[in-house]
Design a protein around this motif. Structure first.
Motif: not given
Length: 396
Positions: A214-218
Motif C-alpha cells: 500500500g505504500a506504493l499508492v502513497l
C-alpha cells in the motif's frame, strides 16, 4: 593541522561530498566481509512467503506466477487443487528473495467453476490462492490488442470527447453558474481521487508486498502531486497569464486532462487485467455504464476554458490526453500486469487529481471572497453524487 585544513578547503566540492559516502560504503563492505560480527546466527524456522502475481488458465493447465516476498528461499514441494494433490512443473529450484517462478499445475478445469489452489513448501507452509471463476485466458496477438484498444476507446476516449461538448453551454451561462459548474468539476475530481486511492490499496493488498504494498499508492500520489505542481509552475511562467488560482484557464484545462488521464491509465490497467483473466463481462450494459461514468470527465476538462476560444486541435489534444491512457493501460494490464505497478499507477492518478483540485479551488470564490459558499458546497456534493450514481453502472 593548518596545512591540512587549507588542503581540505581547496579540494573540489564534488570530492568533499563523496568522502562521507565512500566511508559509508567501505564500512558496510567490511561489515559484510566479516560476516556481521556480534549479530550471531538467526534462530527459528525460515520465513516463507509467496505471493501469486498472475494466473493463466489453459486447457488442462493452471499456471501461477509467484514471487518470493520473504527473506528466505522457498521450495515448492507439492501442489493441491480443491483438496486433491496434482502434478506440477516449474519452480524446481528454490525461489530466492524477490525472485519469481512459474508453476504449471496439470489440472483439468471446468469453465465457470471455482478452484482453491494451495502450494505446499518443503517446510510444510501453505500458500493459498483462489480462482473465483475459471475462464480460459485469451491468447495475445494483434487481434487481442486491437480489441483492447477498441475497449479503451469505448470507455475512455469517446466518453471524454462527448463530455467536452458541454463547452458551448458553459460559455453562455452567467459567472455565478460557472462557479457552480467549477464546483461540480471539483466534486467529480474528488470522487475520482478517492476511487483511485481505494483501487490502489485493494490491488496492493492482493499482490506482492515486497515492493511496499500500500505504500506504493502513497508514494505514487506524492510523486504525481509534486511533479504536476512543477509542471503547473513551469506552464504558468511560460504563459504569463496567471489567474487568482495561480494558473491560466488553458493551463488548468491541461492539468485537469493530465490528472484524468493518469486516473484512466490505472483504470485501463484494471480493465485489461480483468478481461485477460475472463473476469470482465463485456456486455453492452457495462460499456454504457463506463461511458456514462466517464462522460462527466469531459465537463471537468472544458470548465476552466469556458471564457476562452480554444481551437478544435487544442480540444482534440485535451481529449486524447485524458482518454487515450485508457488504451495504454488496457494493454499493460492484459500483457504485463503487475500488482505493484498497478498500485503505483493508481497512486499517480490520485495524486495528480488532488493537485488539480488545489489549482481549481480558487476559482470557486464568490464576490465576497468566500471559497465554500452554499453554491460551491452544493456543486461539489452534486459532482460527487453524480460520479457515485454512474459508478453503480460499472461492475468489473
Amino acid at each position: 593541522m593548518a596545512a591540512l585544513g587549507s588542503r581540505v578547503a581547496g579540494a573540489p566540492v564534488w570530492l568533499l561530498g563523496l568522502v562521507p559516502l565512500a566511508l559509508i560504503v567501505a564500512a558496510v563492505a567490511l561489515f559484510a566481509a566479516l560476516g556481521g560480527p556480534g549479530l550471531g546466527e538467526r534462530r527459528g524456522p525460515p520465513v516463507e512467503e509467496l505471493a501469486v502475481e498472475r494466473t493463466v488458465l489453459e486447457p488442462g493447465v493452471i499456471e501461477l506466477t509467484v514471487r518470493n516476498d520473504g527473506p528466505d528461499a522457498v521450495t515448492v514441494a507439492q501442489a493441491v487443487v480443491n483438496d486433491a494433490f496434482v502434478e506440477f512443473t516449474g519452480a524446481e529450484e528454490p525461489i530466492g528473495r524477490l525472485r519469481t517462478a512459474t508453476v504449471r499445475l496439470q489440472q483439468p478445469w471446468i469453465e465457470g467453476e471455482a478452484y482453491e489452489v494451495a502450494l505446499l513448501t518443503s517446510t510444510g507452509a501453505t500458500i493459498a490462492h483462489e480462482i473465483p471463476a475459471a475462464v480460459e485466458t485469451p491468447a495475445t496477438g494483434p487481434s487481442f490488442f486491437a480489441l483492447l484498444a477498441l475497449l479503451g476507446i469505448y470507455v475512455g476516449v469517446i466518453p471524454v470527447a462527448l463530455g467536452m461538448l458541454w463547452l458551448p453551454w458553459i460559455r453562455r451561462i452567467p459567472p455565478g453558474w460557472l462557479r457552480a459548474v467549477m464546483a461540480v468539476t471539483i466534486g467529480l475530481l474528488a470522487f475520482l481521487a478517492v476511487d483511485a486511492t481505494l483501487e490502489g490499496f485493494e490491488i496492493a493488498g492482493e499482490g506482492s508486498q515486497a515492493f511496499g504494498g500500500g505504500a506504493l499508492v502513497l508514494l505514487g500520489a506524492a510523486a504525481a502531486y509534486l511533479a504536476l505542481t512543477g509542471v503547473s509552475s513551469w506552464l504558468t511562467a511560460r504563459r504569463r497569464a496567471a489567474a487568482a488560482g495561480g494558473a491560466s484557464g488553458a493551463t488548468l484545462a491541461l492539468l485537469v486532462a493530465v490528472g484524468i488521464g493518469l486516473h484512466n491509465l490505472g483504470e485501463g490497467v484494471a480493465i485489461g487485467t480483468a478481461y485477460s483473466t475472463g473476469a470482465l463481462a463485456l456486455g453492452a450494459f457495462l460499456v454504457v455504464g463506463f461511458a456514462l461514468h466517464n462522460t462527466t470527465e469531459g465537463l471537468a476538462i472544458v470548465a476552466p476554458i469556458a471564457r476562452s476560444r480554444p481551437s478544435p486541435g487544442q480540444l482534440a489534444v485535451l481529449g486524447l490526453v485524458a482518454g487515450g491512457p485508457a488504451v495504454v493501460g488496457a494493454w499493460i494490464g492484459a500483457a504485463a500486469f503487475n500488482s505493484s505497478l498497478a498500485a503505483l499507477l493508481f497512486g499517480f492518478g490520485a495524486g495528480a487529481i488532488v493537485q488539480v483540485i488545489v489549482q481549481l479551488a480558487p476559482t470557486l470564490r464568490d464576490v465576497d471572497g468566500r471559497l465554500l459558499h452554499p453554491a460551491a458546497v452544493s456543486g461539489i456534493l452534486v459532482g460527487m453524487a453524480t460520479m457515485f450514481a454512474t459508478g453503480l453502472l460499472v461492475s468489473v
